[in-house]
Design a protein around this motif. Sequence first.
Motif, PDB file in Angstrom:
ATOM      1  N   ALA A 150      38.271 -46.799  40.709  1.00 46.68           N
ATOM      2  CA  ALA A 150      38.869 -46.140  42.496  1.00 46.68           C
ATOM      3  C   ALA A 150      39.789 -46.285  42.792  1.00 46.68           C
ATOM      4  O   ALA A 150      40.390 -45.555  42.389  1.00 46.68           O
ATOM      5  CB  ALA A 150      37.457 -46.525  43.359  1.00 46.68           C
ATOM      6  N   VAL A 151      40.610 -47.206  42.261  1.00 46.79           N
ATOM      7  CA  VAL A 151      41.959 -47.645  42.920  1.00 46.79           C
ATOM      8  C   VAL A 151      43.016 -46.824  41.808  1.00 46.79           C
ATOM      9  O   VAL A 151      43.633 -46.039  41.774  1.00 46.79           O
ATOM     10  CB  VAL A 151      42.805 -48.969  42.787  1.00 46.79           C
ATOM     11  CG1 VAL A 151      43.776 -49.037  43.109  1.00 46.79           C
ATOM     12  CG2 VAL A 151      41.855 -50.184  44.345  1.00 46.79           C
ATOM     13  N   GLY A 152      42.637 -47.052  40.566  1.00 46.78           N
ATOM     14  CA  GLY A 152      43.121 -46.176  39.341  1.00 46.78           C
ATOM     15  C   GLY A 152      42.808 -44.519  39.740  1.00 46.78           C
ATOM     16  O   GLY A 152      43.820 -43.667  39.706  1.00 46.78           O
ATOM     17  N   PHE A 153      41.826 -44.376  39.852  1.00 45.27           N
ATOM     18  CA  PHE A 153      41.434 -43.083  40.106  1.00 45.27           C
ATOM     19  C   PHE A 153      42.682 -42.215  41.078  1.00 45.27           C
ATOM     20  O   PHE A 153      42.499 -41.313  41.545  1.00 45.27           O
ATOM     21  CB  PHE A 153      39.776 -42.422  40.307  1.00 45.27           C
ATOM     22  CG  PHE A 153      39.380 -42.293  38.946  1.00 45.27           C
ATOM     23  CD1 PHE A 153      40.092 -41.277  37.978  1.00 45.27           C
ATOM     24  CD2 PHE A 153      38.712 -42.985  38.397  1.00 45.27           C
ATOM     25  CE1 PHE A 153      39.620 -41.943  36.648  1.00 45.27           C
ATOM     26  CE2 PHE A 153      38.084 -43.286  37.567  1.00 45.27           C
ATOM     27  CZ  PHE A 153      37.864 -42.500  36.080  1.00 45.27           C
ATOM     28  N   ALA A 154      42.202 -42.893  42.437  1.00 48.69           N
ATOM     29  CA  ALA A 154      43.003 -42.302  43.312  1.00 48.69           C
ATOM     30  C   ALA A 154      44.605 -42.630  43.205  1.00 48.69           C
ATOM     31  O   ALA A 154      44.866 -41.802  43.782  1.00 48.69           O
ATOM     32  CB  ALA A 154      42.819 -43.888  44.550  1.00 48.69           C
ATOM     33  N   ALA A 155      45.867 -43.309  42.637  1.00 51.52           N
ATOM     34  CA  ALA A 155      46.278 -43.494  42.585  1.00 51.52           C
ATOM     35  C   ALA A 155      46.649 -42.746  41.254  1.00 51.52           C
ATOM     36  O   ALA A 155      47.845 -42.079  41.594  1.00 51.52           O
ATOM     37  CB  ALA A 155      47.164 -44.860  41.637  1.00 51.52           C
ATOM     38  N   PHE A 156      45.923 -42.073  40.052  1.00 48.36           N
ATOM     39  CA  PHE A 156      46.245 -41.137  39.136  1.00 48.36           C
ATOM     40  C   PHE A 156      45.815 -39.871  39.929  1.00 48.36           C
ATOM     41  O   PHE A 156      46.717 -38.615  39.475  1.00 48.36           O
ATOM     42  CB  PHE A 156      45.396 -41.464  37.920  1.00 48.36           C
ATOM     43  CG  PHE A 156      45.597 -39.642  37.040  1.00 48.36           C
ATOM     44  CD1 PHE A 156      46.610 -39.722  36.571  1.00 48.36           C
ATOM     45  CD2 PHE A 156      44.337 -38.899  37.044  1.00 48.36           C
ATOM     46  CE1 PHE A 156      46.478 -38.622  35.780  1.00 48.36           C
ATOM     47  CE2 PHE A 156      44.621 -37.863  36.626  1.00 48.36           C
ATOM     48  CZ  PHE A 156      45.961 -37.515  35.745  1.00 48.36           C
ATOM     49  N   SER A 157      45.544 -39.655  40.760  1.00 50.43           N
ATOM     50  CA  SER A 157      45.168 -38.004  42.310  1.00 50.43           C
ATOM     51  C   SER A 157      46.482 -37.833  42.712  1.00 50.43           C
ATOM     52  O   SER A 157      47.348 -37.298  42.997  1.00 50.43           O
ATOM     53  CB  SER A 157      44.011 -38.228  42.880  1.00 50.43           C
ATOM     54  OG  SER A 157      42.901 -38.614  42.108  1.00 50.43           O
TER      55      SER A 157
END
Length: 177
Positions: A69-76
């Motif tokens: 979730a943190v990875g997808f949020a950072a990528f977004s």
Amino acid sequence: LELSSALAGAGNGAVGITESAPLHFGTAGTVMVAAIFLLACLNVCIGLISCCGTYFSGELPRVSYRAWAVGFAAFSCFVSNFGLDAILAFSVPLLNALYPVAIVLIALSFVPGLEQRRRVYPLCIGCTAVQSIAAALPLGALSALANALPLAALGFGWVLPAAAGLLAGIFLSCTEE
């Protein structure tokens, strides 16, 4: 006349809505559009991040849901800095290539008995995919051919290849029995 001149340079729909809200509703319109954009985008982002995090943590359990979730949020957050026009320039051709395949796959699932015919799904989806990818991406002569099909000017050039794949799949399935 004031609205059309104010929106003449709008590059996408978001700019058009943002520019037209104060013209129609004043400051209240601007606040309302901002609140709608915020809630809509936040809702979609939270849903996508949580769904992707859940899926990938199930597929790759060594990495926790929280890390995904943190990875997808950072990528977004990173991708959002490119701006809406750049995101649309990348995503629109990709979505134009994928949507016809998804539509045909869903439509096929509504026809009872087709799953029993081994050739129908691969041929129908394959023909649709070739046309939709060729129409969406710059692939030279193949793209020109895909865009010359009937209904292609309306965005439905994939209908004829899908029908051809369906008929070929049914025919080949009947000859195998």
